[in-house]
Motif scaffolding. Structure first.
Motif, PDB file in Angstrom:
ATOM      1  N   TYR A  66       0.842  -1.194   0.000  1.00  0.00           N
ATOM      2  CA  TYR A  66       0.000   0.000   0.000  1.00  0.00           C
ATOM      3  C   TYR A  66       0.876   1.241   0.000  1.00  0.00           C
ATOM      4  CZ  TYR A  66      -4.268   2.638   0.812  1.00  0.00           C
ATOM      5  OH  TYR A  66      -5.328   3.493   0.679  1.00  0.00           O
ATOM      6  N   TYR A  67       0.295   2.390  -0.391  1.00  0.00           N
ATOM      7  CA  TYR A  67       1.122   3.594  -0.480  1.00  0.00           C
ATOM      8  C   TYR A  67       1.153   4.426   0.791  1.00  0.00           C
ATOM      9  CZ  TYR A  67      -3.383   5.568  -1.967  1.00  0.00           C
ATOM     10  OH  TYR A  67      -4.708   5.909  -2.060  1.00  0.00           O
ATOM     11  N   LYS A  68       0.278   4.092   1.754  1.00  0.00           N
ATOM     12  CA  LYS A  68       0.333   4.785   3.047  1.00  0.00           C
ATOM     13  C   LYS A  68       1.302   4.031   3.955  1.00  0.00           C
ATOM     14  CE  LYS A  68      -3.237   7.733   2.559  1.00  0.00           C
ATOM     15  NZ  LYS A  68      -3.189   9.170   2.810  1.00  0.00           N
ATOM     16  N   ASP A  69       1.958   4.763   4.860  1.00  0.00           N
ATOM     17  CA  ASP A  69       2.950   4.147   5.741  1.00  0.00           C
ATOM     18  C   ASP A  69       2.325   3.330   6.858  1.00  0.00           C
ATOM     19  OD1 ASP A  69       5.027   5.277   4.369  1.00  0.00           O
ATOM     20  OD2 ASP A  69       5.066   7.085   5.621  1.00  0.00           O
ATOM     21  N   SER A  70       1.188   3.820   7.382  1.00  0.00           N
ATOM     22  CA  SER A  70       0.549   3.164   8.532  1.00  0.00           C
ATOM     23  C   SER A  70      -0.834   3.765   8.690  1.00  0.00           C
ATOM     24  CB  SER A  70       1.374   3.422   9.804  1.00  0.00           C
ATOM     25  OG  SER A  70       1.389   4.815  10.075  1.00  0.00           O
ATOM     26  N   GLY A  71      -1.614   3.184   9.583  1.00  0.00           N
ATOM     27  CA  GLY A  71      -2.913   3.767   9.868  1.00  0.00           C
ATOM     28  C   GLY A  71      -4.061   2.798   9.693  1.00  0.00           C
ATOM     29  N   PHE A  73      -5.975   1.053   7.605  1.00  0.00           N
ATOM     30  CA  PHE A  73      -6.103   0.497   6.243  1.00  0.00           C
ATOM     31  C   PHE A  73      -6.092  -1.022   6.346  1.00  0.00           C
ATOM     32  CE2 PHE A  73      -3.880   4.563   6.095  1.00  0.00           C
ATOM     33  CZ  PHE A  73      -4.812   5.303   5.380  1.00  0.00           C
ATOM     34  N   SER A  78       2.490  -2.043   4.256  1.00  0.00           N
ATOM     35  CA  SER A  78       3.165  -0.868   3.704  1.00  0.00           C
ATOM     36  C   SER A  78       4.547  -1.221   3.161  1.00  0.00           C
ATOM     37  CB  SER A  78       3.302   0.214   4.771  1.00  0.00           C
ATOM     38  OG  SER A  78       4.301  -0.146   5.710  1.00  0.00           O
ATOM     39  N   GLN A 110       1.337   5.807  -7.224  1.00  0.00           N
ATOM     40  CA  GLN A 110       1.498   6.186  -5.802  1.00  0.00           C
ATOM     41  C   GLN A 110       2.236   5.090  -5.040  1.00  0.00           C
ATOM     42  OE1 GLN A 110      -2.815   6.886  -5.285  1.00  0.00           O
ATOM     43  NE2 GLN A 110      -2.271   8.801  -4.269  1.00  0.00           N
ATOM     44  N   LYS A 111       1.888   3.834  -5.346  1.00  0.00           N
ATOM     45  CA  LYS A 111       2.551   2.704  -4.688  1.00  0.00           C
ATOM     46  C   LYS A 111       4.024   2.636  -5.081  1.00  0.00           C
ATOM     47  CE  LYS A 111      -1.530  -0.187  -4.089  1.00  0.00           C
ATOM     48  NZ  LYS A 111      -2.034  -1.567  -4.181  1.00  0.00           N
ATOM     49  N   ALA A 114       5.893   5.279  -3.169  1.00  0.00           N
ATOM     50  CA  ALA A 114       6.088   4.892  -1.768  1.00  0.00           C
ATOM     51  C   ALA A 114       7.139   3.783  -1.651  1.00  0.00           C
ATOM     52  CB  ALA A 114       4.761   4.419  -1.169  1.00  0.00           C
TER      53      ALA A 114
END
Ligand code: 13P
Length: 249
Positions: A66-71, A73, A78, A110-111, A114
């Motif tokens: 995924y393109y977000k680091d954490s959170g 989802f 990541s 985006q991926k 990241a």
């Protein structure tokens, strides 16, 4: 010269730890051409155990991130978590993810951004459908898929990217592209990179072919000047994967 690259995309296989171990045994016992960069990509649950038992010359790759680091989802992994686990590669933009899981070229870009930011290398998949090929749109489709990534990453990041040209009509169908078809599109991708990024990136970037590669067709494909290796699905689960790794031997 570009180092020959062979990847095994196991997809949603094997279906047991015992099968995974048997696959690794074949590779660990084989006489492999170590001039080839070799990467295998199991389902994420097997990444770490596989990395621990496979011979050190073989790298492992995740099939997605995924393109977000954490959170918040749920279900995602990541790029930073892959790096932290010692996983060097990730496959992004596979046609099965684009089609079945509705990933857009923008998300793939985006991926990719990241992933390279986290220090991962990326196997970036592109390819046209049969309808797109028959309507003469192959170069346009592949260029548009790459355009999103060109906008998202810097020129120096391309050193971490291997492009996998995988025509959708050739994946899992037994209908391999002819070596002329593969060469033509690989050259078009290289010409695209020269214009859209730089002549140096075009010259240095590995462009590998995927779609019904097997022990019987890999040699001829590997002789094409712009085919720098393979991304192998079904045949990577069989002993003939060794012959594909050794295509240049
Ligand atoms: P097959 O080799 O099974 O056609 O799959 C190709 C592929 O999708 C590799 O990523």
């Amino acid at each position: 010269p570009r180092q020959f690259f062979v990847g095994g995309n196991f997809k949603l296989n094997p279906t047991s730890r015992a099968q995974k171990q048997a696959l690794v045994k074949v590779l660990n016992d084989a006489d492999l051409d170590l001039n080839t960069e070799i990467v295998i990509s199991p389902p994420s649950i097997y990444l770490i155990p596989l990395k621990e038992i496979v011979r050190k010359e073989i790298k492992v790759a995740a099939q997605n991130c995924y393109y977000k680091d954490s959170g918040a989802f749920t279900g995602e992994i990541s790029a930073g978590q892959l790096t932290d686990a010692g996983i060097p590669y990730v496959i992004l933009g596979h046609s099965e993810r684009r089609t079945l899981f509705h990933e857009t070229s923008k998300e793939v870009a985006q991926k990719t951004k990241a992933a390279v930011a986290a220090g991962l290398s990326v196997i970036l998949c592109v390819g046209e459908t049969l309808q797109e090929r028959e309507s003469g749109a192959t170069t346009k489709v592949v260029s548009e898929q790459l355009d999103a990534v060109v906008k998202a990453i810097k020129e120096e990041d391309w050193g971490k990217v291997v492009i996998a040209y995988e025509p959708v009509w050739a994946i899992g169908t037994g209908k391999v592209a002819t070596s002329a078809q593969a060469q033509e599109t690989h050259l078009a991708i290289r010409e695209y990179l020269a214009k859209a990024v730089s002549p140096k990136v075009a010259e240095d970037t590995r462009i590998i072919y995927g779609g019904s590669v097997n022990a019987g067709n890999c040699k001829e494909l590997s002789l094409q000047p712009d085919v720098d290796g393979f991304l192998v699905g079904g045949a990577s689960l069989k002993p003939e994967f060794v012959d594909i790794i050794n295509a240049k031997k």
